[in-house]
Design a protein around this motif. Structure first.
Motif, short mmCIF file in Angstrom:
data_model
loop_
_atom_site.label_atom_id
_atom_site.label_comp_id
_atom_site.label_asym_id
_atom_site.label_seq_id
_atom_site.Cartn_x
_atom_site.Cartn_y
_atom_site.Cartn_z
N PHE A 113 0.80 -1.23 0.00
CA PHE A 113 0.00 0.00 0.00
C PHE A 113 0.83 1.28 0.00
O PHE A 113 0.37 2.31 -0.48
CB PHE A 113 -0.97 0.00 1.19
N ASP A 114 2.05 1.26 0.55
CA ASP A 114 2.85 2.48 0.65
C ASP A 114 4.26 2.32 0.11
O ASP A 114 5.14 3.12 0.44
CB ASP A 114 2.93 2.95 2.11
N GLY A 115 4.51 1.32 -0.71
CA GLY A 115 5.85 1.12 -1.24
C GLY A 115 6.36 2.30 -2.04
O GLY A 115 7.54 2.65 -1.97
N ASN A 116 5.47 2.92 -2.80
CA ASN A 116 5.89 4.08 -3.60
C ASN A 116 6.33 5.24 -2.72
O ASN A 116 7.18 6.03 -3.11
CB ASN A 116 4.80 4.50 -4.58
N MET A 117 5.79 5.35 -1.50
CA MET A 117 6.22 6.40 -0.58
C MET A 117 7.69 6.18 -0.18
O MET A 117 8.48 7.12 -0.15
CB MET A 117 5.34 6.42 0.67
N PHE A 118 8.05 4.91 0.10
CA PHE A 118 9.44 4.60 0.44
C PHE A 118 10.36 4.88 -0.74
O PHE A 118 11.48 5.38 -0.57
CB PHE A 118 9.58 3.14 0.87
N HIS A 119 9.89 4.57 -1.94
CA HIS A 119 10.68 4.83 -3.15
C HIS A 119 10.93 6.33 -3.31
O HIS A 119 12.06 6.76 -3.55
CB HIS A 119 9.94 4.26 -4.36
N ARG A 120 9.88 7.13 -3.17
CA ARG A 120 10.03 8.59 -3.29
C ARG A 120 10.95 9.15 -2.22
O ARG A 120 11.76 10.04 -2.49
CB ARG A 120 8.66 9.26 -3.20
N LEU A 121 10.79 8.67 -0.99
CA LEU A 121 11.62 9.15 0.11
C LEU A 121 13.09 8.85 -0.13
O LEU A 121 13.95 9.72 0.05
CB LEU A 121 11.17 8.53 1.44
N GLU A 122 13.38 7.65 -0.58
CA GLU A 122 14.78 7.30 -0.82
C GLU A 122 15.36 8.10 -1.99
O GLU A 122 16.51 8.50 -1.94
CB GLU A 122 14.91 5.80 -1.07
N LEU A 123 14.56 8.35 -3.02
CA LEU A 123 15.03 9.21 -4.11
C LEU A 123 15.34 10.62 -3.61
O LEU A 123 16.35 11.21 -3.97
CB LEU A 123 13.99 9.27 -5.23
N ARG A 124 14.47 11.14 -2.76
CA ARG A 124 14.68 12.48 -2.20
C ARG A 124 15.98 12.54 -1.39
O ARG A 124 16.75 13.50 -1.48
CB ARG A 124 13.51 12.90 -1.33
N LEU A 125 16.25 11.51 -0.62
CA LEU A 125 17.48 11.46 0.17
C LEU A 125 18.72 11.38 -0.71
O LEU A 125 19.80 11.80 -0.29
CB LEU A 125 17.44 10.26 1.13
N ARG A 126 18.58 10.88 -1.93
CA ARG A 126 19.70 10.77 -2.86
C ARG A 126 19.86 11.98 -3.77
O ARG A 126 20.67 11.97 -4.68
CB ARG A 126 19.53 9.54 -3.74
N GLY A 127 19.05 13.01 -3.56
CA GLY A 127 19.21 14.23 -4.35
C GLY A 127 18.25 14.38 -5.52
O GLY A 127 18.41 15.28 -6.33
N TRP A 128 17.26 13.51 -5.62
CA TRP A 128 16.26 13.63 -6.67
C TRP A 128 15.14 14.53 -6.18
O TRP A 128 14.83 14.55 -5.00
CB TRP A 128 15.67 12.26 -7.01
N ARG A 129 14.53 15.27 -7.06
CA ARG A 129 13.41 16.14 -6.71
C ARG A 129 12.19 15.78 -7.55
O ARG A 129 12.30 15.50 -8.75
CB ARG A 129 13.76 17.62 -6.95
N GLU A 130 11.02 15.80 -6.91
CA GLU A 130 9.79 15.50 -7.63
C GLU A 130 9.46 16.69 -8.52
O GLU A 130 9.38 17.83 -8.06
CB GLU A 130 8.65 15.26 -6.64
N VAL A 131 9.25 16.41 -9.80
CA VAL A 131 8.99 17.49 -10.76
C VAL A 131 7.61 17.41 -11.38
O VAL A 131 7.21 18.33 -12.09
CB VAL A 131 10.06 17.51 -11.88
N GLY A 132 6.89 16.32 -11.14
CA GLY A 132 5.57 16.24 -11.73
C GLY A 132 4.83 14.99 -11.33
O GLY A 132 5.39 14.06 -10.76
N CYS A 133 3.55 15.01 -11.67
CA CYS A 133 2.67 13.88 -11.39
C CYS A 133 1.78 13.71 -12.62
O CYS A 133 1.20 14.67 -13.12
CB CYS A 133 1.83 14.21 -10.15
N VAL A 134 1.72 12.47 -13.13
CA VAL A 134 1.02 12.21 -14.38
C VAL A 134 0.15 10.96 -14.22
O VAL A 134 0.55 10.01 -13.56
CB VAL A 134 2.03 11.99 -15.54
N GLU A 135 -1.00 10.98 -14.85
CA GLU A 135 -1.86 9.80 -14.90
C GLU A 135 -1.67 9.15 -16.26
O GLU A 135 -1.89 9.78 -17.30
CB GLU A 135 -3.31 10.20 -14.69
N ALA A 136 -1.25 7.87 -16.25
CA ALA A 136 -0.99 7.17 -17.51
C ALA A 136 -1.18 5.67 -17.29
O ALA A 136 -1.38 5.22 -16.17
CB ALA A 136 0.43 7.45 -17.99
#
Length: 113
Positions: free
Chosen positions: A74-97
């Motif tokens: 249910f929340d795996g994508n949250m862990f993925h986003r958090l770890e990307l953020r800790l590595r210097g990645w920034r969220e730039v958008g949200c898309v439905e596809a």
């Protein structure tokens, strides 16, 4: 095929783009999912959690693993986003596809317009 929600992340230095969606069927085996996605911090936390439960209450290990599976599904994508953020990645958008590739294509089309 139904549409899913994807977030797109850009690395600060390289400019690479990564698409994060729902964890998928591999999330029913949380350590393998974390390993497949390259989420080393998440993998370490999962292993530490399971080791602590095994050491403190071995009979509760099945319940703890089931809880870990539910959290990952249910929340795996949250862990993925958090770890990307800790590595210097920034969220730039949200898309439905329908697919991650489609999400990246839609995002890049929108960014160019």
């Amino acid at each position: 095929m139904e549409n899913r929600l994807y977030t797109l992340h850009r690395h600060a230095r390289s400019g690479d783009l990564e698409v994060v969606g729902e964890p998928g069927w591999l999330a029913v085996i949380p350590p393998l999912w974390a390993l497949y996605e390259g989420l080393w911090l998440t993998l370490g936390l999962q292993a530490a959690f399971l080791a602590a439960v095994f050491w403190l209450a071995p009979l509760a290990l099945s319940a703890a693993y089931l809880a870990l599976v539910l959290i990952t599904v249910f929340d795996g994508n949250m862990f993925h986003r958090l770890e990307l953020r800790l590595r210097g990645w920034r969220e730039v958008g949200c898309v439905e596809a329908q697919t991650p590739e489609g999400a990246e294509e839609l995002f890049l089309k929108g960014a160019l317009q």
